[in-house]
Design an enzyme around this catalytic site. Sequence first.
Site, PDB file in Angstrom:
ATOM      1  N   GLY A  94       1.851 -10.683  -9.198  1.00 25.99           N
ATOM      2  CA  GLY A  94       1.336  -9.322  -9.081  1.00 25.99           C
ATOM      3  C   GLY A  94       2.101  -8.355  -9.957  1.00 25.99           C
ATOM      4  O   GLY A  94       2.355  -8.618 -11.131  1.00 25.99           O
ATOM      5  N   ILE A 130       5.361  -7.202  -9.965  1.00 23.37           N
ATOM      6  CA  ILE A 130       6.615  -7.734 -10.500  1.00 23.37           C
ATOM      7  C   ILE A 130       6.351  -9.011 -11.285  1.00 23.37           C
ATOM      8  O   ILE A 130       6.927  -9.241 -12.352  1.00 23.37           O
ATOM      9  CB  ILE A 130       7.616  -7.994  -9.359  1.00 23.37           C
ATOM     10  CG1 ILE A 130       8.032  -6.675  -8.699  1.00 23.37           C
ATOM     11  CG2 ILE A 130       8.848  -8.731  -9.871  1.00 23.37           C
ATOM     12  CD1 ILE A 130       8.933  -6.840  -7.491  1.00 23.37           C
ATOM     13  N   GLY A 131       5.459  -9.865 -10.770  1.00 19.79           N
ATOM     14  CA  GLY A 131       5.202 -11.157 -11.395  1.00 19.79           C
ATOM     15  C   GLY A 131       4.702 -11.050 -12.823  1.00 19.79           C
ATOM     16  O   GLY A 131       5.115 -11.827 -13.694  1.00 19.79           O
ATOM     17  N   LEU A 172      -5.118  -2.846 -11.929  1.00 22.42           N
ATOM     18  CA  LEU A 172      -5.107  -2.723 -13.387  1.00 22.42           C
ATOM     19  C   LEU A 172      -4.190  -1.630 -13.910  1.00 22.42           C
ATOM     20  O   LEU A 172      -3.806  -1.656 -15.076  1.00 22.42           O
ATOM     21  CB  LEU A 172      -6.535  -2.484 -13.902  1.00 22.42           C
ATOM     22  CG  LEU A 172      -7.560  -3.569 -13.528  1.00 22.42           C
ATOM     23  CD1 LEU A 172      -8.916  -3.240 -14.129  1.00 22.42           C
ATOM     24  CD2 LEU A 172      -7.095  -4.945 -13.990  1.00 22.42           C
ATOM     25  N   ASN A 173      -3.816  -0.656 -13.072  1.00 22.78           N
ATOM     26  CA  ASN A 173      -2.980   0.438 -13.567  1.00 22.78           C
ATOM     27  C   ASN A 173      -1.529   0.034 -13.760  1.00 22.78           C
ATOM     28  O   ASN A 173      -0.756   0.770 -14.374  1.00 22.78           O
ATOM     29  CB  ASN A 173      -3.059   1.648 -12.621  1.00 22.78           C
ATOM     30  CG  ASN A 173      -2.408   1.376 -11.277  1.00 22.78           C
ATOM     31  OD1 ASN A 173      -2.346   0.233 -10.836  1.00 22.78           O
ATOM     32  ND2 ASN A 173      -1.946   2.425 -10.613  1.00 22.78           N
ATOM     33  N   LYS A 182      -5.071 -14.484 -10.174  1.00 25.29           N
ATOM     34  CA  LYS A 182      -3.945 -13.824 -10.834  1.00 25.29           C
ATOM     35  C   LYS A 182      -3.069 -14.833 -11.568  1.00 25.29           C
ATOM     36  O   LYS A 182      -2.643 -14.597 -12.703  1.00 25.29           O
ATOM     37  CB  LYS A 182      -3.108 -13.054  -9.811  1.00 25.29           C
ATOM     38  CG  LYS A 182      -3.729 -11.761  -9.328  1.00 25.29           C
ATOM     39  CD  LYS A 182      -2.765 -10.985  -8.443  1.00 25.29           C
ATOM     40  CE  LYS A 182      -3.371  -9.634  -8.047  1.00 25.29           C
ATOM     41  NZ  LYS A 182      -2.447  -8.837  -7.216  1.00 25.29           N
ATOM     42  N   ASP A 189       4.984  -9.829  -1.841  1.00 25.39           N
ATOM     43  CA  ASP A 189       4.766  -8.491  -1.306  1.00 25.39           C
ATOM     44  C   ASP A 189       4.772  -8.455   0.216  1.00 25.39           C
ATOM     45  O   ASP A 189       4.316  -7.484   0.811  1.00 25.39           O
ATOM     46  CB  ASP A 189       3.438  -7.921  -1.824  1.00 25.39           C
ATOM     47  CG  ASP A 189       2.241  -8.777  -1.410  1.00 25.39           C
ATOM     48  OD1 ASP A 189       2.446  -9.812  -0.747  1.00 25.39           O
ATOM     49  OD2 ASP A 189       1.105  -8.408  -1.753  1.00 25.39           O
ATOM     50  N   VAL A 232       7.105  -9.863   3.947  1.00 19.11           N
ATOM     51  CA  VAL A 232       8.317 -10.476   4.495  1.00 19.11           C
ATOM     52  C   VAL A 232       8.047 -11.893   4.979  1.00 19.11           C
ATOM     53  O   VAL A 232       8.888 -12.789   4.831  1.00 19.11           O
ATOM     54  CB  VAL A 232       8.880  -9.606   5.637  1.00 19.11           C
ATOM     55  CG1 VAL A 232      10.024 -10.314   6.351  1.00 19.11           C
ATOM     56  CG2 VAL A 232       9.363  -8.268   5.088  1.00 19.11           C
ATOM     57  N   CYS A 283      -1.070   3.064  25.266  1.00 22.23           N
ATOM     58  CA  CYS A 283      -1.314   4.284  26.041  1.00 22.23           C
ATOM     59  C   CYS A 283      -1.063   5.534  25.202  1.00 22.23           C
ATOM     60  O   CYS A 283      -1.722   6.564  25.392  1.00 22.23           O
ATOM     61  CB  CYS A 283      -0.463   4.296  27.302  1.00 22.23           C
ATOM     62  SG  CYS A 283       1.265   3.915  27.038  1.00 22.23           S
TER      63      CYS A 283
END
Length: 675
Positions: free
Chosen positions: A20, A22-23, A51-52, A66, A116, A118, A172
């Site tokens: 993604g 970082i990848g 894409l951004n 990906k 992305d 835990v 509640c």
Amino acid sequence: MSPPATDLLSSSHLLMVGAGGIGCELLKTLVIAKATRIHIIDLDTIDVSNLNRQFLFRNKHVGMSKAIVAREAALAFLPPARRDQCSITAHHANIKQPEFGVEFFKQFDVVLNGLDNVDARRHVNRLCLAARVPLVESGTTGLVGQVTCHVRGVSACYECKPKPTAKAYPVCTLRNTPDKPIHTIVWAKDMLFKQLFGGDGVVTDLAEAENNNNNTNNEDSNPQEEQTNADDVAAKFFKPEEGEQPYDFLVRVFRRVFVDDIVKVNGMDDLWEKQGRRRPVTLPVDRYKSNDAVKKTASANDAKEGESSPDNEVLGLSASAAAALGYDDDHAVSFGCKSSNADAKEKCATAPPPDHDAHVFLASGVRLLRRKLALASSRGSDDGVAFDKDDALATEFVTAASNLRSRCYGIPRQSVFNAKGMAGNIVHAVATTNAIVAGLIVAEARKVLRYVAAAEGSDERAAVASKLRDTYVVPFPQCPGSKYCIQPTSPEEAHAGCYVCGGGAGGITLSLDTNVWTLGELASFLKKKLSMHLPLLETDEAGQLYEEGDDLDEDEVERYETLAKKRLAELPGDGIVDGTTVNLQDLSQDFNVKVVVRHVADLDEEEYPELCIWDVEGGIQPVANAPAQEEAEKNDGNGASAAGDDDDDLVMIDEDIEVLTENVQAPPAKKARRV
């Protein structure tokens, strides 16, 4: 990068998990740094919203894998001669699939994480420990990021240190006494949206409120049968009656949740005796029920003429209802309007008409209901519509419902943009941060590879180990003339009480009502809490009680399903009661841990939303919020650390960056070092 470091990268076998934000940056950096043997694993497909910042992808790649597209794009960077020498293997798959087990991990020299969530990080951490392969972990949030190094026997594992956990909200509070925007958003998404547009058989806590109001006290009745009947009654209310038009149905729901339920809650005087707590007010449903413009928008089909689709009706019901109504400013509170007139635009953005939320609630709700019915007709079964943060109608409905409830309780309303971020748990990413972190991963990976290449027990290996760093992109006011920099620190030592890498030394105590919890509920809770993939649960007294896996025999599946429905105290071997030790295993992760169960009745749901108390010996249990950054250690006049310079330390400064750092993990101040 020095020739020896380049040679190590080119001769080493690397595993990347995640392709993604970082990848993408990491793969590009590795290829440019002459890494030649890389495996990439990622289950995700490319979305327009990627894409951004995920620059290896283009519009034509939307919907594609990906991992596969990243491989092709990275190889395209290289000249033909180098391309033939670079082996990149892409896996469009889940890292938890059985083929990616311990033996698979053993073939690599280092694992580089760009995940992305835990849960997946914990899974990879355990496989790395079992395979004795170093792990370089990473993460970013906005303009803040970190890279941590985990080498067995040298530094802490990923799970030694507390990690933020998802916040749980008492039912509640969500149902009766919300006082924050997140309360109304969770109510709108997890209760109202799911109840209205979920599949057959869905009964949320919103419907359970109806159950409680309709139950009668009959000593001769069967409680379980009464509950089943009450569930049916509750679910029926949130479905259109025969012949009822979708718009009329949404008006009826509006009256129920924003008028009738508010009146009932107002009658609970004990809820409002607390000083400063404001009683909610009802909304004027009659002014919204006959709006012709809203009815027209709700009934319209916005599919383009001639557009082909397996279901043109569904396609047309995916368009924005807010935009069709003219409320097209996603950054304005309560659906503002964009306008060429600056004064009108400012007025709309700062004080939008309260009716906007009601209009969007009805229009988007009708469209979602029509989509649900169309999907059920085409599929032959009612699987419902799931919430998706990238679904315009879903986010509009949740935003509108949340804002309407906020009006009832005097809570600040939100824009679509803000509500989408909260409902979808979105961490806004910045490409520059990802690029910096990717570079730091490669810098740390080359040191890890030098460590792996050195002889075990040698002075060289010890020297390289001393150079390993955890690196944080954090606010750093002590940097002269700047607010931010990259701060390297020495890695944490392994925690002796860690229940993952500490050999089971860390004890876990789970306090709950053993007369209420079932075995299935316990197994589900422990699986999620401990990020297990295929849990196996047993006690010394009863033996094996629960197991998951595809290789189970039919009689085993039947036995475990039967036991899963039993209360803990009713299980074989005198049950799981106060003081029972539960042995947990996950063979797919080579993970073992013991949990001591304590019996506690009548836990307060407000204080303990999960109706249990989770306690880990040694203080390594997950925490709700990471600690705030402590003051960094003092530096001398020229900006160098009192500990002296180090060639492997790096500081990058950007005076123009401003960033909020709430709930971001900060490095230990006592070990901060910079040059």
